[in-house]
Write a protein that holds these residues in place. Structure first.
Motif, mmCIF file in Angstrom:
data_model
loop_
_atom_site.group_PDB
_atom_site.id
_atom_site.type_symbol
_atom_site.label_atom_id
_atom_site.label_comp_id
_atom_site.label_asym_id
_atom_site.label_seq_id
_atom_site.Cartn_x
_atom_site.Cartn_y
_atom_site.Cartn_z
ATOM 1 N N ARG A 57 31.635 16.169 11.920
ATOM 2 C CA ARG A 57 31.542 14.828 12.514
ATOM 3 C C ARG A 57 30.079 14.435 12.651
ATOM 4 O O ARG A 57 29.187 15.234 12.452
ATOM 5 C CB ARG A 57 32.271 14.778 13.855
ATOM 6 N N GLU A 58 29.867 13.188 12.996
ATOM 7 C CA GLU A 58 28.506 12.650 13.142
ATOM 8 C C GLU A 58 28.037 12.813 14.578
ATOM 9 O O GLU A 58 28.837 12.625 15.489
ATOM 10 C CB GLU A 58 28.485 11.182 12.742
ATOM 11 N N PRO A 59 26.798 13.083 14.831
ATOM 12 C CA PRO A 59 25.798 13.447 13.839
ATOM 13 C C PRO A 59 25.994 14.885 13.379
ATOM 14 O O PRO A 59 26.470 15.734 14.143
ATOM 15 C CB PRO A 59 24.478 13.296 14.605
ATOM 16 N N GLN A 60 25.652 15.141 12.119
ATOM 17 C CA GLN A 60 25.762 16.504 11.616
ATOM 18 C C GLN A 60 24.728 17.375 12.321
ATOM 19 O O GLN A 60 23.593 16.966 12.551
ATOM 20 C CB GLN A 60 25.585 16.541 10.104
ATOM 21 N N LEU A 61 25.137 18.578 12.662
ATOM 22 C CA LEU A 61 24.382 19.467 13.533
ATOM 23 C C LEU A 61 23.364 20.321 12.781
ATOM 24 O O LEU A 61 23.711 21.025 11.831
ATOM 25 C CB LEU A 61 25.370 20.377 14.263
ATOM 26 N N THR A 62 22.108 20.249 13.213
ATOM 27 C CA THR A 62 21.098 21.198 12.740
ATOM 28 C C THR A 62 21.506 22.566 13.274
ATOM 29 O O THR A 62 21.959 22.685 14.419
ATOM 30 C CB THR A 62 19.702 20.813 13.270
ATOM 31 N N THR A 63 21.384 23.604 12.456
ATOM 32 C CA THR A 63 21.894 24.906 12.869
ATOM 33 C C THR A 63 21.111 26.046 12.237
ATOM 34 O O THR A 63 20.357 25.849 11.300
ATOM 35 C CB THR A 63 23.397 25.021 12.511
ATOM 36 N N ILE A 64 21.311 27.217 12.788
ATOM 37 C CA ILE A 64 20.754 28.446 12.230
ATOM 38 C C ILE A 64 21.871 29.129 11.452
ATOM 39 O O ILE A 64 22.962 29.346 11.980
ATOM 40 C CB ILE A 64 20.256 29.400 13.343
ATOM 41 N N ARG A 65 21.605 29.459 10.206
ATOM 42 C CA ARG A 65 22.598 30.124 9.356
ATOM 43 C C ARG A 65 22.241 31.603 9.231
ATOM 44 O O ARG A 65 21.106 31.961 8.947
ATOM 45 C CB ARG A 65 22.618 29.483 7.974
ATOM 46 N N GLN A 66 23.226 32.456 9.453
ATOM 47 C CA GLN A 66 23.069 33.903 9.278
ATOM 48 C C GLN A 66 23.835 34.342 8.038
ATOM 49 O O GLN A 66 24.852 33.739 7.698
ATOM 50 C CB GLN A 66 23.656 34.659 10.472
ATOM 51 N N PRO A 67 23.409 35.425 7.390
ATOM 52 C CA PRO A 67 24.125 35.929 6.217
ATOM 53 C C PRO A 67 25.340 36.764 6.645
ATOM 54 O O PRO A 67 25.330 37.994 6.577
ATOM 55 C CB PRO A 67 23.061 36.773 5.510
ATOM 56 N N LEU A 68 26.390 36.105 7.131
ATOM 57 C CA LEU A 68 27.517 36.805 7.734
ATOM 58 C C LEU A 68 28.183 37.803 6.791
ATOM 59 O O LEU A 68 28.517 38.926 7.196
ATOM 60 C CB LEU A 68 28.545 35.797 8.261
ATOM 61 N N GLU A 69 28.387 37.422 5.532
ATOM 62 C CA GLU A 69 29.033 38.329 4.585
ATOM 63 C C GLU A 69 28.174 39.580 4.376
ATOM 64 O O GLU A 69 28.675 40.706 4.409
ATOM 65 C CB GLU A 69 29.283 37.627 3.252
ATOM 66 N N ARG A 70 26.885 39.356 4.183
ATOM 67 C CA ARG A 70 25.968 40.498 3.993
ATOM 68 C C ARG A 70 25.931 41.380 5.248
ATOM 69 O O ARG A 70 25.869 42.606 5.149
ATOM 70 C CB ARG A 70 24.579 39.979 3.660
ATOM 71 N N MET A 71 25.976 40.769 6.416
ATOM 72 C CA MET A 71 25.979 41.538 7.662
ATOM 73 C C MET A 71 27.221 42.429 7.733
ATOM 74 O O MET A 71 27.136 43.605 8.092
ATOM 75 C CB MET A 71 25.928 40.591 8.865
ATOM 76 N N GLY A 72 28.366 41.874 7.389
ATOM 77 C CA GLY A 72 29.600 42.652 7.405
ATOM 78 C C GLY A 72 29.579 43.796 6.414
ATOM 79 O O GLY A 72 29.984 44.919 6.730
ATOM 80 N N GLU A 73 29.105 43.512 5.206
ATOM 81 C CA GLU A 73 29.017 44.564 4.182
ATOM 82 C C GLU A 73 28.077 45.687 4.619
ATOM 83 O O GLU A 73 28.374 46.867 4.449
ATOM 84 C CB GLU A 73 28.517 43.970 2.862
ATOM 85 N N THR A 74 26.945 45.298 5.191
ATOM 86 C CA THR A 74 25.964 46.289 5.635
ATOM 87 C C THR A 74 26.521 47.145 6.762
ATOM 88 O O THR A 74 26.352 48.374 6.762
ATOM 89 C CB THR A 74 24.664 45.583 6.079
ATOM 90 N N MET A 75 27.187 46.519 7.705
ATOM 91 C CA MET A 75 27.744 47.274 8.833
ATOM 92 C C MET A 75 28.877 48.195 8.376
ATOM 93 O O MET A 75 29.009 49.318 8.870
ATOM 94 C CB MET A 75 28.221 46.333 9.926
ATOM 95 N N ALA A 76 29.692 47.747 7.424
ATOM 96 C CA ALA A 76 30.751 48.611 6.900
ATOM 97 C C ALA A 76 30.143 49.823 6.196
ATOM 98 O O ALA A 76 30.611 50.959 6.372
ATOM 99 C CB ALA A 76 31.642 47.827 5.939
#
Length: 83
Positions: free
Chosen positions: A35-54
């Protein structure tokens, strides 16, 4: 979700985003652009985090985990309309 709620409350109180207050969310979930306004955000590498933790968990179970377990992964600032 918290950032969206903050925007809703601020707007209700007549405070403009981003003109009066800048808002930044975290995790870049679909809520950031739904929705508007589109939110500025911090993006994390979630897939890479999961792979690394596994992988680390497998090493712990096998008894071959490295002594150092602190990992720093890159994040990205995704600038949109709320800043």
């Amino acid at each position: 979700m918290m950032a969206r709620a903050a925007i809703r409350v601020l707007t209700t109180e007549g405070i403009r985003v981003p003109e009066d207050v800048a808002i930044v969310g975290y995790d870049d979930t679909p809520v950031a652009t739904d929705r508007e306004p589109q939110l500025t955000t911090i993006r994390q590498p979630l897939e890479r985090m999961g792979e690394t933790m596994a992988s680390l968990l497998i090493q712990v179970i096998a008894g071959t985990a490295p002594a150092e377990r602190a990992l720093i992964m890159p994040t990205e600032l995704v600038v949109r309309e709320t800043t």
